[in-house]
Design a protein around this motif. Structure first.
Motif, PDB file in Angstrom:
ATOM      1  N   LEU A  41       3.387   9.487  10.154  1.00 55.22           N
ATOM      2  CA  LEU A  41       2.014  10.029   9.430  1.00 55.22           C
ATOM      3  C   LEU A  41       1.482   8.905   8.882  1.00 55.22           C
ATOM      4  N   ASP A  42       0.094   8.914   9.544  1.00 53.42           N
ATOM      5  CA  ASP A  42      -1.365   8.126   8.227  1.00 53.42           C
ATOM      6  C   ASP A  42      -1.749   9.031   7.497  1.00 53.42           C
ATOM      7  N   GLY A  43      -2.725   8.032   6.697  1.00 58.05           N
ATOM      8  CA  GLY A  43      -2.924   8.874   5.444  1.00 58.05           C
ATOM      9  C   GLY A  43      -4.401   9.761   6.206  1.00 58.05           C
ATOM     10  N   ASP A  76       0.994  -1.005  -0.421  1.00 58.18           N
ATOM     11  CA  ASP A  76      -0.215   0.218   0.271  1.00 58.18           C
ATOM     12  C   ASP A  76       0.552   1.364  -0.118  1.00 58.18           C
ATOM     13  N   LYS A  77       0.249   2.564  -0.527  1.00 59.42           N
ATOM     14  CA  LYS A  77       1.236   3.409   0.025  1.00 59.42           C
ATOM     15  C   LYS A  77       1.884   4.310   0.976  1.00 59.42           C
ATOM     16  N   ILE A  78       2.959   4.313   0.816  1.00 58.05           N
ATOM     17  CA  ILE A  78       3.563   5.078   2.373  1.00 58.05           C
ATOM     18  C   ILE A  78       3.601   6.273   1.860  1.00 58.05           C
ATOM     19  N   ASN A  79       3.550   6.642   3.402  1.00 56.75           N
ATOM     20  CA  ASN A  79       3.489   8.129   4.138  1.00 56.75           C
ATOM     21  C   ASN A  79       4.087   8.811   4.557  1.00 56.75           C
ATOM     22  N   GLN A 118      -0.730   3.668   4.377  1.00 57.99           N
ATOM     23  CA  GLN A 118      -2.510   4.589   3.870  1.00 57.99           C
ATOM     24  C   GLN A 118      -3.292   3.720   4.631  1.00 57.99           C
ATOM     25  N   ASP A 119      -2.857   2.153   4.708  1.00 60.91           N
ATOM     26  CA  ASP A 119      -4.053   1.281   4.522  1.00 60.91           C
ATOM     27  C   ASP A 119      -3.826   1.495   6.598  1.00 60.91           C
ATOM     28  N   ARG A 120      -3.586   2.428   7.211  1.00 56.02           N
ATOM     29  CA  ARG A 120      -3.104   2.432   8.658  1.00 56.02           C
ATOM     30  C   ARG A 120      -2.137   1.125   9.754  1.00 56.02           C
ATOM     31  N   MET A 121      -1.713   0.857   8.836  1.00 54.25           N
ATOM     32  CA  MET A 121      -0.356  -0.089   9.160  1.00 54.25           C
ATOM     33  C   MET A 121       1.115   0.774   9.153  1.00 54.25           C
ATOM     34  N   LEU A 122       1.464   0.157  10.704  1.00 51.87           N
ATOM     35  CA  LEU A 122       3.222   0.482  10.620  1.00 51.87           C
ATOM     36  C   LEU A 122       4.102  -1.052  10.206  1.00 51.87           C
ATOM     37  N   ARG A 123       4.658  -0.788   9.685  1.00 57.35           N
ATOM     38  CA  ARG A 123       5.313  -2.073   9.409  1.00 57.35           C
ATOM     39  C   ARG A 123       6.405  -1.999   9.539  1.00 57.35           C
ATOM     40  N   VAL A 124       6.911  -3.084  10.304  1.00 56.43           N
ATOM     41  CA  VAL A 124       8.688  -3.183  10.771  1.00 56.43           C
ATOM     42  C   VAL A 124       9.764  -3.026  10.010  1.00 56.43           C
ATOM     43  N   LEU A 125      10.309  -3.530   9.505  1.00 53.66           N
ATOM     44  CA  LEU A 125      11.176  -4.505   8.390  1.00 53.66           C
ATOM     45  C   LEU A 125      11.760  -5.110   8.742  1.00 53.66           C
ATOM     46  N   GLN A 126      12.339  -4.703  10.165  1.00 54.63           N
ATOM     47  CA  GLN A 126      12.993  -5.565  10.999  1.00 54.63           C
ATOM     48  C   GLN A 126      12.733  -4.993  12.939  1.00 54.63           C
ATOM     49  N   VAL A 127      12.892  -5.920  13.360  1.00 49.57           N
ATOM     50  CA  VAL A 127      12.265  -6.231  14.770  1.00 49.57           C
ATOM     51  C   VAL A 127      13.447  -6.111  15.641  1.00 49.57           C
ATOM     52  N   ALA A 128      13.663  -5.458  16.269  1.00 52.31           N
ATOM     53  CA  ALA A 128      15.033  -5.728  17.679  1.00 52.31           C
ATOM     54  C   ALA A 128      14.310  -6.235  19.215  1.00 52.31           C
TER      55      ALA A 128
END
Length: 632
Positions: A189-191, A145-148, A168-178
């Motif tokens: 900021l989201d959409g 989805d669109k990255i804000n 935009q889909d109200r998701m926080l995507r953590v690409l790697q998690v400590a």
């Protein structure tokens, strides 16, 4: 401690985007910090304050539109190097204005978001995230989805790099998690402009959400050793929150609505306003004189016979968003100069696929109005295009048009999960259509669906913001399955998807399974809203008569407690009723549609029974209504 601040205007710059203004760290203890800002003309300007006036430190030449501005530098040192994103290029400047970096990323799209951490550069376009280290490409991620926005957790505190994408889909995507747990402050900021303020990686119990946020930062503005939260909202409001041993942020200060920073005016809140009164007056007189001069020059040029009139350009900041609280759309229009009038045109697509004017309205604005906010209520199943013709108070007269699509299921909003135990109705489509074609149909029908199909099989969940009914959408090449606990939602999808397939000359095989229990379920969801509106309408109708009795008798002692309560709450009741015009008619319409749609799937036309249904609604009883649906 009461926080008293007063506004002071410093200078005016070109139109700016979000996150293109930063405060440079102070070079000496208690020294005045400098401000750097980038605008749409490609100009980077740095200024400081001297004797209450703005003094330029440096100003670059115009160039490509600046979409983002961030500060960076060596880790654990003052972040005083200035980085800007313009198109697909990153440029770097020292605090004195000397350019030291020009990096062409070769991205196919313009950069929308940027984060700097030491020698690491994190960028995102609409759907692609890229990580660079010392200007060398490290890796990328294609988002569904669109990255804000993009941010990275503090690398000096973690064993690895952890980028976070706000989508935009109200998701926080953590690409790697400590693995470790650490408290951080995020400015993500989201959409819809919602900020996530604080996060624990392993404990999400302290997350605060603020709606309609454009910019946010933390600073010890009170001077008590604890950082306060500074918030700038999209309606021009500035707020200061503190965390005085409280779990929730405490509002300490707010300023009434005014022009926002991207509307070109830079301002501040000095605690001693009288120091700059005389300088402001002289600056105002100088600006008024300069405006008169320029206006006379323009009129002289335009009167020359050989001179061609140049159409003036102006920028519009607009937003068309669905409000979950009252299931209405808000259209916000902001212009650099005063608005003269706005013409609103809504073209509804009829059953014959032609455009008809459904609404035509003109709003004339008072002098110096630069911001117009309109509330629009949509009806699901009725869709088309809303066009706003904006005419500012400039000569010669010019106009700009903005278009907004009203979708068939306009009151639906993306969600991440649904209740699978609800009684569901199912619509199944099969045929010789591609994945891209059915995805385009879903985009046409529903809001908040990404334009680009993310994968070859999609599952999306939606919730109706008005009725709280839900929709599950699963589709792939040659097949689409839609499930909802509201028959009307399935009916709308069936009609619209059939029309879209017919336009493309695609044959569809349509099957459906109707769950009778879902009708009673939907009526029970409507019941509390309908009961509240009916009671509110009855109370408002009684207010005038009760006031006459009060005047005639001189007191309210003779009234029963219920009527006395209505008189005491009269202002609140009338205000509440005024906030929701035609709310009752809206509910009547949804119940009527539900009644017609239930029997439409059985092949029965019950439109002749609608007057009887309305009579039952006027003397509403939930059991009587359910019995009517069962017996019809």
């Amino acid at each position: 401690m009461e926080l008293v601040l007063n506004r002071a205007d410093y200078l005016q710059v070109g139109v700016t985007s979000q996150k293109t203004m930063k405060l440079l760290p102070a070079s000496k203890h208690k020294a005045t910090q400098k401000v750097v800002i980038g605008d749409h003309d490609g100009v980077v300007m740095c200024f400081g304050m001297k004797k209450g006036e703005a003094v330029a430190v440096f100003k670059t030449l115009p160039g490509q539109k600046i979409a983002r501005l961030e500060l960076g530098g060596v880790l654990n040192t003052p972040q005083e190097r200035i980085f800007i994103a313009a198109g697909s290029e990153i440029r770097g400047f020292t605090k004195r204005g000397k350019q030291f970096l020009s990096f062409e990323t070769n991205l196919t799209e313009s950069i929308k978001a940027m984060h700097i951490s030491g020698s690491d550069l994190f960028l995102s376009a609409s759907y692609i995230y890229n990580h660079y280290c010392d200007c060398k490409d490290q890796h990328y991620y294609l988002c569904g989805d669109k990255i804000n926005d993009v941010i990275c957790l503090p690398v000096e505190r973690l064993p690895r790099i952890v980028p976070i994408l706000a989508c935009q889909d109200r998701m926080l995507r953590v690409l790697q998690v400590a693995v470790i747990c650490i408290f951080i402050i995020l400015h993500i900021l989201d959409g819809n402009g919602t900020k996530t303020i604080s996060i624990f990686l392993n404990n999400l119990s302290h997350i605060f959400f603020f709606k309609g946020i454009l910019c946010i930062d933390s600073f010890d503005i009170v001077g008590d050793g604890v950082k306060d939260l500074l918030v700038g909202r999209d309606d021009g409001m500035v707020e200061v929150y503190s965390f005085d041993n409280a779990k929730e942020p405490l509002l300490r200060f707010d300023q009434v609505r005014f022009i926002k920073d991207y509307m070109c005016l830079l301002f501040g809140f000095p605690s001693l306003p009288h120091l700059c009164i005389f300088s402001c007056r002289s600056e105002l007189e100088h600006l008024q004189y300069k405006v008169l001069q320029e206006r006379e020059n323009y009129q002289q040029c335009s009167q020359l016979s050989k001179a061609k009139s140049v159409v003036p350009s102006f920028s519009i900041n607009d937003k068309f968003t669905l409000n979950k609280d009252d299931a209405s759309y808000t259209l916000i229009l902001e212009v650099q100069t005063a608005i003269d009038n706005v013409l609103i045109q809504v073209s509804k697509i009829s059953a014959f696929l032609s455009n008809d004017n459904f609404l035509l309205a003109t709003y004339r604005c008072q002098a110096n109005t630069t911001r117009l906010e309109l509330k629009i209520r949509s009806i699901e199943g009725q869709y088309g295009t809303l066009q706003a013709y904006v005419t500012p108070r400039i000569q010669p007269k010019t106009c700009q048009v903005r278009q907004y699509h009203i979708k068939p299921l306009s009151l639906h909003q993306r969600t991440h999960s649904i209740d699978h135990d609800r009684p569901m109705n199912t619509l199944t489509l099969t045929g010789q259509f591609s994945f891209a074609e059915i995805h385009s149909w879903v985009v046409f029908c529903l809001p908040e669906v990404p334009e680009k199909p993310p994968v070859k099989c999609v599952t999306l969940y939606f919730q109706n913001t008005f009725l709280d009914t839900q929709l599950e959408s699963i589709y792939r090449k040659g097949e689409g399955v839609f499930k909802s606990d509201n028959i009307s939602t399935i009916s709308i999808l069936k009609d619209v998807l059939s029309k879209e397939a017919t336009k493309r000359k695609i044959n569809l095989n349509i099957t459906y399974e109707i769950n009778e229990v879902s009708v009673k379920h939907t009526l029970k969801l409507i019941h509390p809203k309908l009961e509240y509106q009916l009671l509110l309408a009855k109370k408002v109708q009684l207010i005038d008569a009760l006031k006459e009795l009060q005047v005639h008798e001189g007191n309210t002692d003779f009234l029963i407690p219920e009527y006395r309560s209505i008189l005491e709450e009269a202002d609140h009741l009338q205000e509440e009723y005024k906030k929701q015009p035609a709310h009752l008619e809206r509910l009547y319409g949804m119940i009527t549609d539900l009644f017609i749609d239930k029997f439409k799937f059985k092949g029965t036309n019950v439109k002749s029974k609608v007057p009887l249904l309305l009579e039952i609604l006027d003397s509403y009883d939930q059991n009587a209504l359910i019995a009517f649906f069962d017996a019809a």
